[in-house]
Design a protein around this motif. Structure first.
Motif, PDB file in Angstrom:
ATOM      1  N   ASN A 313       0.917  -1.284  -0.116  1.00  0.00           N
ATOM      2  CA  ASN A 313      -0.081  -0.081   0.002  1.00  0.00           C
ATOM      3  C   ASN A 313       0.857   1.394   0.095  1.00  0.00           C
ATOM      4  O   ASN A 313      -0.148   2.521   0.097  1.00  0.00           O
ATOM      5  N   LEU A 317       2.137   0.922  -4.683  1.00  0.00           N
ATOM      6  CA  LEU A 317       1.360   1.183  -5.600  1.00  0.00           C
ATOM      7  C   LEU A 317       1.977   2.799  -6.332  1.00  0.00           C
ATOM      8  O   LEU A 317       1.428   2.954  -6.845  1.00  0.00           O
ATOM      9  N   SER A 320       3.386   2.358  -9.324  1.00  0.00           N
ATOM     10  CA  SER A 320       2.275   1.764 -10.565  1.00  0.00           C
ATOM     11  C   SER A 320       2.031   3.091 -10.326  1.00  0.00           C
ATOM     12  O   SER A 320       1.288   3.330 -11.839  1.00  0.00           O
ATOM     13  N   LEU A 321       1.973   4.032 -10.156  1.00  0.00           N
ATOM     14  CA  LEU A 321       1.244   5.535 -10.687  1.00  0.00           C
ATOM     15  C   LEU A 321       2.617   6.277 -12.320  1.00  0.00           C
ATOM     16  O   LEU A 321       3.553   6.103 -12.112  1.00  0.00           O
ATOM     17  N   GLN A 331      -4.779   8.478  -7.128  1.00  0.00           N
ATOM     18  CA  GLN A 331      -4.569   7.277  -6.667  1.00  0.00           C
ATOM     19  C   GLN A 331      -6.177   5.669  -7.297  1.00  0.00           C
ATOM     20  O   GLN A 331      -7.390   6.203  -6.659  1.00  0.00           O
ATOM     21  N   GLU A 332      -5.735   5.823  -8.453  1.00  0.00           N
ATOM     22  CA  GLU A 332      -7.177   5.989  -9.101  1.00  0.00           C
ATOM     23  C   GLU A 332      -7.257   4.974 -10.383  1.00  0.00           C
ATOM     24  O   GLU A 332      -5.379   5.147 -11.053  1.00  0.00           O
ATOM     25  N   PHE A 338      -2.447   1.446 -11.569  1.00  0.00           N
ATOM     26  CA  PHE A 338      -3.551   1.169 -10.726  1.00  0.00           C
ATOM     27  C   PHE A 338      -4.687   0.155 -11.068  1.00  0.00           C
ATOM     28  O   PHE A 338      -5.319   0.810 -12.130  1.00  0.00           O
ATOM     29  N   GLY A 339      -4.756  -0.533 -10.207  1.00  0.00           N
ATOM     30  CA  GLY A 339      -6.184  -1.776 -10.307  1.00  0.00           C
ATOM     31  C   GLY A 339      -5.502  -3.057 -11.091  1.00  0.00           C
ATOM     32  O   GLY A 339      -6.096  -3.849 -11.094  1.00  0.00           O
ATOM     33  N   TYR A 341      -2.254  -4.710 -10.295  1.00  0.00           N
ATOM     34  CA  TYR A 341      -2.234  -5.745  -9.468  1.00  0.00           C
ATOM     35  C   TYR A 341      -3.220  -6.598  -8.692  1.00  0.00           C
ATOM     36  O   TYR A 341      -4.845  -6.026  -8.214  1.00  0.00           O
ATOM     37  N   GLN A 391      -5.192   0.956   4.649  1.00  0.00           N
ATOM     38  CA  GLN A 391      -4.240  -0.074   3.709  1.00  0.00           C
ATOM     39  C   GLN A 391      -3.614  -1.007   4.712  1.00  0.00           C
ATOM     40  O   GLN A 391      -3.041  -2.309   4.477  1.00  0.00           O
ATOM     41  N   SER A 411      -9.707  -3.089  -1.587  1.00  0.00           N
ATOM     42  CA  SER A 411      -8.386  -2.619  -2.093  1.00  0.00           C
ATOM     43  C   SER A 411      -8.251  -1.576  -3.804  1.00  0.00           C
ATOM     44  O   SER A 411      -8.750  -2.951  -4.402  1.00  0.00           O
ATOM     45  N   PHE A 413      -6.740  -0.485  -5.133  1.00  0.00           N
ATOM     46  CA  PHE A 413      -5.465  -1.061  -6.129  1.00  0.00           C
ATOM     47  C   PHE A 413      -5.165  -2.189  -6.336  1.00  0.00           C
ATOM     48  O   PHE A 413      -4.793  -2.607  -7.549  1.00  0.00           O
TER      49      PHE A 413
END
Length: 485
Positions: A313, A317, A320-321, A331-332, A338-339, A341, A391, A411, A413
């Motif tokens: 987290n 995370l 990943s952005l 964070q979207e 994002f999303g 993993y 998280q 999550s 993410f």
């Protein structure tokens, strides 16, 4: 290791500290040494517990290496009244001012500065004494097996009932001769975080249950690595990624008497990593390097990463952005990967990291320390709130089991996955029985010495010899190294 081994003379330690010993050798092997007055100091260490209720100090000095605990404290400790604009101090509603000392731990800088300060603890003015300091799992025994930390029960006042809901391993790692010398708000079981899109391409599914079935032991894991390579992917980023999964599953500790005994499972890591390097199954990176971080991002082509609670987290995370939060990114889904993993348990259970709160001998803030330790490590409502907000996986079995069973918790993410449910299965299996005071130095030296072997610049026997030579320099009291047959 007995206290006689961990407590050197103050003169020798002070000289070592002032000399800035390369690689933090002194700080990796022994606690700051007790001088001729420290025995007296330790014998009266419990006195503040008796007198503190009548006269508590007005300054609570907390030492740590980053702002993680500071943020947990400021956000969740009920006694917080005000926070300075620069966050250097926190004012509590009981009139105590918290002063934060944050020394980054590059090259053992945090430990070295902490050791110097603890050596001066006896002569320091009351408002300058360290009251709380934070330690990590890798070097926990160095401090808990010393006179510089207080018993969280006898001296601080926590009870067995207060601590009953914490995971046993989090108590074992800071316990010496039956005395618990620290407590923590987090548990850090590990999982395998994988890219859903890559799993779909390689395995035909991104479902965590099916991916786990394909990775449930090392033979299967290696088979998937081979399949991934045919699709143009790396199974792991670098040399170190799987190390803790192997090192947490050894049959005995690193040292027996004065002999370093390399466990067969450590050599299994060597064999696997050499194969992965030679066959192109990894990207030849090292933990925390720029390329390792990039491999976790939008341009990465790595199947997955072994990560514990905090890593998923926070580190994963963030990496990943495509547009970092510091540059206005959110964070979207749509920002990088994002999303994309998900997590599964992987081939073996393991843990990685963790931060413990210790009360320093000589403190005059026992009542506040007790309340901080209780609120931030024992209070189920606060533990639940931390997990719901961040998280992170907190050190409270009932709270984590409740969230694990919550069908509405997930999550974003991780594509909506309830990763707490998987962590809750791993955490009770963590066994600290093989932990020892040489863990940090042996693990770090071993990994360092074998990178040349993985790269092909030295042969296996030379890598072994390099480890033998370096570990004897780091720990002169160790006389030999034994390798598995």
């Amino acid at each position: 290791m007995k206290k006689a081994m961990s407590l050197l003379t103050a003169t020798a330690m002070a000289a070592t500290l002032l000399a800035g010993c390369g690689g933090g050798t002194a700080s990796s092997s022994a606690a700051p040494a007790a001088d001729s007055t420290s025995t007296e100091a330790s014998s009266t260490a419990a006195e503040p517990a008796a007198d503190a209720a009548a006269e508590e100090g007005k300054v609570l000095n907390i030492w740590c290496w980053n702002d993680e605990f500071q943020s947990r404290f400021n956000d969740y400790y009920p006694g917080v009244k005000a926070i300075a604009a620069d966050k250097s101090t926190t004012t509590l509603d009981n009139g105590v001012t918290v002063k934060w000392t944050i020394n980054p731990n590059d090259n053992n800088n945090y430990q070295n500065k902490l050791d110097e300060a603890l050596l001066k603890q006896d002569s320091a003015a009351a408002d300058d004494k360290i009251d709380i300091f934070l330690i990590e799992a890798d070097y926990a025994l160095k401090y808990v097996d010393s006179e510089y930390t207080l018993d969280v029960k006898k001296d601080v006042g926590l009870t067995d009932d207060d601590l009953k809901d914490q995971y046993q391993y989090t108590k074992d790692i800071v316990t010496v001769d039956g005395v618990q010398k620290g407590t923590t708000w987090q548990a850090t079981p590990g999982l395998f975080a994988y890219r859903r899109s890559i799993a779909e391409d390689v395995l035909g599914t991104d479902d965590p249950t099916e991916v786990q079935a394909a990775l449930s032991d090392w033979d299967k894991f290696n088979d998937v690595a081979e399949k991934a390579a045919t699709k143009g992917y790396k199974m792991l980023s670098g040399y170190d990624d799987s190390y803790r999964t192997f090192s947490n599953n050894v049959s005995a500790g690193w040292v027996d008497g004065t002999t370093v005994k390399v466990d067969p499972n450590i050599m299994n890591w060597v064999d696997q990593t050499k194969t992965y390097t030679d066959n192109g199954y990894n990207n030849k990176t090292s933990l925390w390097s720029d390329q390792w971080a990039a491999d976790q991002g939008p341009a990465g082509k790595v199947f997955g990463f072994f990560y514990s609670t905090w890593g998923i987290n926070f580190t994963l995370l963030g990496n990943s952005l495509a547009t970092p939060e510091s540059e206005g990114g959110k964070q979207e889904v749509g920002n990088g990967i994002f999303g994309d993993y998900a997590v599964c348990q992987g081939p073996q259970p393991y843990y990685w990291g963790g931060t413990w709160i210790c009360a320093a001998a000589g403190t005059d803030n026992i009542p506040t320390i007790k309340d901080v330790m209780y609120s931030l490590t024992c209070d189920a409502d606060i533990m639940t709130k931390i997990t719901e907000d961040t998280q992170d996986y907190t050190n409270c079995k009932s709270a984590m089991d409740s969230i694990a069973a919550d069908p509405n918790f997930g999550s974003a993410f991780l594509g909506g996955q309830n990763h707490i449910a998987l962590f809750a299965e791993v955490a009770p299996t963590i066994d600290m029985s093989n932990a020892g005071p040489y863990d940090q130095g042996c693990n770090e030296t071993f990994q360092s010495c074998f990178k040349d072997y993985f790269d092909g610049t030295v042969d296996l026997e030379t890598a072994k010899k390099n480890f033998e030579d370096q570990i004897k320099v780091k720990y002169p009291e160790l006389s030999s190294v034994e390798w598995p047959a």
